[in-house]
Design an enzyme around this catalytic site. Structure first.
Site, PDB file in Angstrom:
ATOM      1  NE  ARG A 101      31.043  25.027  45.598  1.00 31.39           N
ATOM      2  CZ  ARG A 101      31.833  24.512  44.669  1.00 31.39           C
ATOM      3  NH1 ARG A 101      32.221  25.268  43.651  1.00 31.39           N
ATOM      4  NH2 ARG A 101      32.248  23.254  44.742  1.00 31.39           N
ATOM      5  CG  HIS A 128      32.349  24.651  37.867  1.00 32.93           C
ATOM      6  ND1 HIS A 128      32.488  25.979  38.261  1.00 32.93           N
ATOM      7  CD2 HIS A 128      33.138  23.931  38.726  1.00 32.93           C
ATOM      8  CE1 HIS A 128      33.296  26.042  39.294  1.00 32.93           C
ATOM      9  NE2 HIS A 128      33.709  24.825  39.596  1.00 32.93           N
ATOM     10  CD  GLN A 131      37.790  23.985  37.126  1.00 32.88           C
ATOM     11  OE1 GLN A 131      37.655  24.136  38.324  1.00 32.88           O
ATOM     12  NE2 GLN A 131      38.992  23.954  36.543  1.00 32.88           N
ATOM     13  CG  ASP A 219      35.048  16.552  37.881  1.00 29.62           C
ATOM     14  OD1 ASP A 219      35.747  16.528  38.914  1.00 29.62           O
ATOM     15  OD2 ASP A 219      33.973  17.170  37.810  1.00 29.62           O
ATOM     16  CB  CYS A 257      37.956  20.655  37.835  1.00 23.94           C
ATOM     17  SG  CYS A 257      36.695  19.499  38.388  1.00 23.94           S
ATOM     18  NE  ARG A 285      37.501  28.132  39.504  1.00 25.68           N
ATOM     19  CZ  ARG A 285      36.737  27.565  40.426  1.00 25.68           C
ATOM     20  NH1 ARG A 285      36.917  26.298  40.759  1.00 25.68           N
ATOM     21  NH2 ARG A 285      35.762  28.249  41.012  1.00 25.68           N
TER      22      ARG A 285
END
Length: 299
Positions: A101, A128, A131, A219, A257, A285
């Site tokens: 990450r 991502h 996700q 988002d 998300c 997730r």
């Protein structure tokens, strides 16, 4: 197993492999698939703080019978003089997979280039994909077959949105994207979506985007590291908030998300409302990543 070694973005896998990962994830979630990865180790390399990414990967590896090792900026030599390539070589020999990450997508690609173990993108500034796996699993559960789904992305053309655009193209989801003119999806991402299946319809009008939508996704407008742009962005995104007025004539499911900035891109009432499937999306997730890890590692 997947044909790809690494999962740096959603289109590292084919459309058929995407379907396989989602099927595996659904079967693991239901208990129909009890695959275990006994003694497998996932090295988790974090340059950015996290809630869902860390907890879902760590919990997932435990449930699969393996072990996840958290490595923050102060835990290893990354950022203290050791090249990324050296870190990647070592972690690739110790662990069965590496989840990273990071801020820079180029750093992820450098780690993948030098690692013998599969590298999974847990988020970069460009993408991502984990996700997106969870998003598609959630849409499949709540709405139905992808080729019957109309989705809308409303807000910033950010990393989450860019992976979602490509994922929808691969899955066959009919997607409309609404962003302010200065915060659109990258042109290259739109072109890639066209090659992968179908480019989204692009507009600057959120009302147009959500018309007839089964799913509406947003988002944050101000991502980590963009705090200095806050005032400018709040002005640019006026009218893009998911609120009762925008959704007055829509019964679409609402996705986010997380983390959410309540009162900015979405109101608390919508986030907690009957149309929200945000919490199922967050849970997925865990299941989507377990499906991905098993497909990458299960021999």
């Amino acid at each position: 197993m997947l044909e790809t070694t690494h999962f740096t973005d959603i289109d590292d896998i084919s459309a058929s492999e995407l379907d396989r990962v989602l099927t595996r994830a659904a079967d693991i979630k239901s208990g129909d698939d009890e695959t275990q990865l006994s003694r497998a180790t996932l090295a988790m390399l974090f340059e950015k703080p996290s809630t869902r990414t860390r907890v879902s990967f760590e919990t997932g590896m435990t449930q699969l019978g393996g072990h996840a090792l958290f490595l923050g900026p102060e835990d290893i030599q990354l950022g203290h003089g050791e090249p990324l390539s050296d870190t990647a070589r070592v972690l690739g020999r110790y662990g069965d997979a590496i989840m990273v990450r990071l801020f820079e997508h180029a750093d992820l690609l450098e780690i993948a280039e030098h690692s013998d173990a599969p590298v999974i993108n847990g988020l970069t500034d460009d993408a991502h994909p984990c996700q997106t796996l969870a998003d598609l699993l959630t849409i499949q559960e709540h709405v139905g077959p992808f080729d019957e789904v109309q989705a809308a992305w409303v807000g910033d053309g950010n990393n989450v949105g860019q992976s979602f655009v490509k994922g929808c193209a691969m899955a066959g989801v009919d997607l409309t994207v609404a962003t302010p003119p200065d915060y659109a999806m990258d042109d290259e991402v739109i072109a890639q979506a066209a090659e992968l299946g179908q480019a989204p319809t692009v507009t600057t009008d959120p009302h147009e985007a959500i018309d007839g939508a089964d799913v509406i996704y947003t988002d944050v407008w101000i991502s980590m590291g963009q705090e200095s742009e806050r005032h400018q962005k709040l002005q640019a995104f006026e009218g893009f908030q998911l609120n009762d007025d925008l959704l007055a004539d829509s019964d679409a499911k609402v996705m986010h998300c997380l983390p959410a900035h309540r009162g900015e891109e979405i109101t608390g009432d919508v986030l907690e409302g009957e149309q929200s499937i945000v919490w199922d999306q967050a849970e997925n997730r865990l299941h989507a990543q377990k499906g991905l890890i098993v497909e990458l590692l299960d021999n």
